[in-house]
Motif scaffolding. Structure first.
Motif, PDB file in Angstrom:
ATOM      1  N   LEU A  31       2.961  -2.300 -15.946  1.00 46.57           N
ATOM      2  CA  LEU A  31       2.016  -3.409 -16.058  1.00 46.57           C
ATOM      3  C   LEU A  31       1.909  -3.879 -17.507  1.00 46.57           C
ATOM      4  O   LEU A  31       1.923  -5.085 -17.790  1.00 46.57           O
ATOM      5  CB  LEU A  31       0.651  -2.964 -15.525  1.00 46.57           C
ATOM      6  CG  LEU A  31      -0.536  -3.934 -15.650  1.00 46.57           C
ATOM      7  CD1 LEU A  31      -0.217  -5.257 -14.987  1.00 46.57           C
ATOM      8  CD2 LEU A  31      -1.772  -3.317 -15.021  1.00 46.57           C
ATOM      9  N   ILE A  32       1.818  -2.929 -18.431  1.00 46.67           N
ATOM     10  CA  ILE A  32       1.746  -3.279 -19.855  1.00 46.67           C
ATOM     11  C   ILE A  32       3.019  -3.994 -20.280  1.00 46.67           C
ATOM     12  O   ILE A  32       2.981  -5.013 -20.994  1.00 46.67           O
ATOM     13  CB  ILE A  32       1.511  -2.019 -20.709  1.00 46.67           C
ATOM     14  CG1 ILE A  32       0.123  -1.429 -20.414  1.00 46.67           C
ATOM     15  CG2 ILE A  32       1.630  -2.343 -22.198  1.00 46.67           C
ATOM     16  CD1 ILE A  32      -0.127  -0.080 -21.072  1.00 46.67           C
ATOM     17  N   LYS A  33       4.173  -3.487 -19.843  1.00 49.08           N
ATOM     18  CA  LYS A  33       5.453  -4.103 -20.205  1.00 49.08           C
ATOM     19  C   LYS A  33       5.571  -5.508 -19.636  1.00 49.08           C
ATOM     20  O   LYS A  33       6.167  -6.402 -20.248  1.00 49.08           O
ATOM     21  CB  LYS A  33       6.604  -3.239 -19.701  1.00 49.08           C
ATOM     22  CG  LYS A  33       6.730  -1.897 -20.413  1.00 49.08           C
ATOM     23  CD  LYS A  33       7.740  -1.006 -19.740  1.00 49.08           C
ATOM     24  CE  LYS A  33       7.782   0.375 -20.365  1.00 49.08           C
ATOM     25  NZ  LYS A  33       8.690   1.287 -19.652  1.00 49.08           N
ATOM     26  N   LYS A  34       5.020  -5.704 -18.435  1.00 51.32           N
ATOM     27  CA  LYS A  34       5.076  -7.035 -17.822  1.00 51.32           C
ATOM     28  C   LYS A  34       4.271  -8.038 -18.630  1.00 51.32           C
ATOM     29  O   LYS A  34       4.703  -9.165 -18.882  1.00 51.32           O
ATOM     30  CB  LYS A  34       4.539  -6.969 -16.406  1.00 51.32           C
ATOM     31  CG  LYS A  34       4.420  -8.346 -15.727  1.00 51.32           C
ATOM     32  CD  LYS A  34       3.733  -8.263 -14.396  1.00 51.32           C
ATOM     33  CE  LYS A  34       3.618  -9.643 -13.745  1.00 51.32           C
ATOM     34  NZ  LYS A  34       2.820 -10.573 -14.546  1.00 51.32           N
ATOM     35  N   ILE A  35       3.065  -7.629 -19.048  1.00 49.62           N
ATOM     36  CA  ILE A  35       2.185  -8.546 -19.766  1.00 49.62           C
ATOM     37  C   ILE A  35       2.643  -8.730 -21.210  1.00 49.62           C
ATOM     38  O   ILE A  35       2.577  -9.826 -21.761  1.00 49.62           O
ATOM     39  CB  ILE A  35       0.727  -8.028 -19.729  1.00 49.62           C
ATOM     40  CG1 ILE A  35       0.242  -7.967 -18.264  1.00 49.62           C
ATOM     41  CG2 ILE A  35      -0.193  -8.908 -20.547  1.00 49.62           C
ATOM     42  CD1 ILE A  35      -1.107  -7.311 -18.098  1.00 49.62           C
ATOM     43  N   ALA A  36       3.116  -7.635 -21.824  1.00 48.57           N
ATOM     44  CA  ALA A  36       3.494  -7.687 -23.250  1.00 48.57           C
ATOM     45  C   ALA A  36       4.835  -7.013 -23.465  1.00 48.57           C
ATOM     46  O   ALA A  36       4.905  -5.897 -23.969  1.00 48.57           O
ATOM     47  CB  ALA A  36       2.405  -7.031 -24.089  1.00 48.57           C
ATOM     48  N   PRO A  37       5.954  -7.669 -23.074  1.00 47.00           N
ATOM     49  CA  PRO A  37       7.270  -7.039 -23.207  1.00 47.00           C
ATOM     50  C   PRO A  37       7.667  -6.755 -24.649  1.00 47.00           C
ATOM     51  O   PRO A  37       8.538  -5.935 -24.899  1.00 47.00           O
ATOM     52  CB  PRO A  37       8.221  -8.076 -22.585  1.00 47.00           C
ATOM     53  CG  PRO A  37       7.467  -9.366 -22.626  1.00 47.00           C
ATOM     54  CD  PRO A  37       6.022  -8.998 -22.474  1.00 47.00           C
ATOM     55  N   GLU A  38       7.005  -7.396 -25.608  1.00 46.91           N
ATOM     56  CA  GLU A  38       7.339  -7.154 -27.016  1.00 46.91           C
ATOM     57  C   GLU A  38       6.975  -5.747 -27.457  1.00 46.91           C
ATOM     58  O   GLU A  38       7.403  -5.276 -28.515  1.00 46.91           O
ATOM     59  CB  GLU A  38       6.638  -8.169 -27.925  1.00 46.91           C
ATOM     60  CG  GLU A  38       5.118  -8.063 -27.964  1.00 46.91           C
ATOM     61  CD  GLU A  38       4.429  -8.894 -26.889  1.00 46.91           C
ATOM     62  OE1 GLU A  38       3.235  -9.188 -27.046  1.00 46.91           O
ATOM     63  OE2 GLU A  38       5.107  -9.249 -25.909  1.00 46.91           O
ATOM     64  N   TYR A  39       6.173  -5.017 -26.628  1.00 47.04           N
ATOM     65  CA  TYR A  39       5.797  -3.652 -26.994  1.00 47.04           C
ATOM     66  C   TYR A  39       6.674  -2.610 -26.339  1.00 47.04           C
ATOM     67  O   TYR A  39       6.322  -1.442 -26.289  1.00 47.04           O
ATOM     68  CB  TYR A  39       4.329  -3.412 -26.641  1.00 47.04           C
ATOM     69  CG  TYR A  39       3.406  -4.143 -27.572  1.00 47.04           C
ATOM     70  CD1 TYR A  39       3.173  -3.669 -28.869  1.00 47.04           C
ATOM     71  CD2 TYR A  39       2.779  -5.316 -27.192  1.00 47.04           C
ATOM     72  CE1 TYR A  39       2.350  -4.354 -29.732  1.00 47.04           C
ATOM     73  CE2 TYR A  39       1.945  -6.005 -28.055  1.00 47.04           C
ATOM     74  CZ  TYR A  39       1.737  -5.519 -29.319  1.00 47.04           C
ATOM     75  OH  TYR A  39       0.927  -6.203 -30.192  1.00 47.04           O
TER      76      TYR A  39
ATOM     77  N   ASP B 132       2.977   5.487 -14.451  1.00 46.10           N
ATOM     78  CA  ASP B 132       4.195   4.679 -14.542  1.00 46.10           C
ATOM     79  C   ASP B 132       3.915   3.227 -14.170  1.00 46.10           C
ATOM     80  O   ASP B 132       4.467   2.304 -14.775  1.00 46.10           O
ATOM     81  CB  ASP B 132       5.282   5.250 -13.637  1.00 46.10           C
ATOM     82  CG  ASP B 132       5.844   6.567 -14.167  1.00 46.10           C
ATOM     83  OD1 ASP B 132       5.660   6.845 -15.369  1.00 46.10           O
ATOM     84  OD2 ASP B 132       6.453   7.312 -13.382  1.00 46.10           O
ATOM     85  N   ASN B 133       3.065   3.022 -13.169  1.00 46.27           N
ATOM     86  CA  ASN B 133       2.705   1.663 -12.787  1.00 46.27           C
ATOM     87  C   ASN B 133       1.934   0.970 -13.906  1.00 46.27           C
ATOM     88  O   ASN B 133       2.129  -0.225 -14.160  1.00 46.27           O
ATOM     89  CB  ASN B 133       1.849   1.673 -11.513  1.00 46.27           C
ATOM     90  CG  ASN B 133       2.664   1.968 -10.274  1.00 46.27           C
ATOM     91  OD1 ASN B 133       3.863   2.192 -10.354  1.00 46.27           O
ATOM     92  ND2 ASN B 133       2.011   1.999  -9.127  1.00 46.27           N
ATOM     93  N   VAL B 134       1.056   1.727 -14.566  1.00 48.36           N
ATOM     94  CA  VAL B 134       0.288   1.157 -15.675  1.00 48.36           C
ATOM     95  C   VAL B 134       1.222   0.801 -16.827  1.00 48.36           C
ATOM     96  O   VAL B 134       1.092  -0.263 -17.442  1.00 48.36           O
ATOM     97  CB  VAL B 134      -0.814   2.135 -16.134  1.00 48.36           C
ATOM     98  CG1 VAL B 134      -1.533   1.594 -17.376  1.00 48.36           C
ATOM     99  CG2 VAL B 134      -1.818   2.360 -15.014  1.00 48.36           C
TER     100      VAL B 134
END
Length: 241
Positions: free
Chosen positions: A232-240, A227-229
């Motif tokens: 992290l992905i959403k933080k860096i690339a919210p478009e995904y 969930d943290n990962v």
């Protein structure tokens, strides 16, 4: 200081529209989106965002999103996030304020109104994380910029700090201690590792590897912290999302 937010809206186009407005506010990052009441409650409890943008549309009889979501959260937690209501109808502002929302914004979102609301939030939460951390080893106190920390590694009851310049420093406190005290851009991805998201250059979910320092370094992440990962992905690339 970075701030986390969650979008609650039953319209995917509206979610993308709200996300696009945050391109001008890099200090805010989206931890997720929810399209129904149950998912919203689960994500708020799990992700603990600081702000929740809640779309309310009383005319939509099919929607189960309403201001009552706020009071329902008190069944589970004592302290709830700051809610900002989003709606096309100004006449429900008083009702929203009575329900405990922090602010009330009309849609489509005006960037200037959003900026004012976010500045008001920051003024209400004036705590600014220090950009320096003190690493103590017996009587030796070293003051390190948080921006220089690439990742942390647990070593029994001590923690090793790996810095951008290649140095390694050892602190006589547990990784759990630092997990609870580091700012939002640090993420625990393994029982033994916390990473600075500003140095993350690649994440391979198939190999469970997180790459740092322009992929010069890779460390493993575990299913326990998936969930943290994802966050992290959403933080860096919210478009995904």
């Amino acid at each position: 200081m970075q701030y986390s937010y969650l979008i609650v809206d039953d319209n995917k186009d509206n979610i993308q529209e709200t996300l696009s407005k945050f391109e001008a506010f890099p200090e805010y990052y989206c931890v997720g989106a929810a399209e129904n009441r149950e998912d919203a409650i689960n994500k708020i409890l799990e992700l603990q965002p600081q702000i929740v943008f809640l779309e309310i549309n009383p005319k939509n009889k099919k929607s189960n999103l309403s201001l009552s979501l706020i009071s329902e959260l008190y069944r589970f937690i004592d302290r709830i996030p700051y809610f900002i209501a989003l709606t096309a109808l100004p006449k429900f502002a008083f009702e929203a304020i009575q329900a405990g929302v922090f602010d009330y914004l009309l849609t489509p979102l005006n960037p200037f109104d959003l900026r004012k609301s976010l500045l008001k939030f920051q003024k209400t939460n004036p705590t600014v994380a220090s950009n320096t951390i003190c690493i103590r080893s017996y009587g030796d106190y070293q003051f390190i910029s948080l921006n220089d920390i690439v990742y942390l590694k647990a070593d029994n009851n001590t923690t090793d700090f790996f810095l951008q310049n290649g140095r390694r420093l050892t602190a006589y406190k547990t990784l759990k201690h630092y997990e609870n005290n580091l700012p939002f851009y640090f993420f625990r991805i393994h029982n033994s590792y916390i990473v600075n998201s500003n140095f993350v250059s690649r994440i391979n979910t198939g190999k469970s590897l997180c790459y740092l320092n322009n992929s010069d370094l890779s460390i493993s992440f575990s299913k326990t912290f998936k969930d943290n990962v994802d966050t992290l992905i959403k933080k860096i690339a919210p478009e995904y999302l």
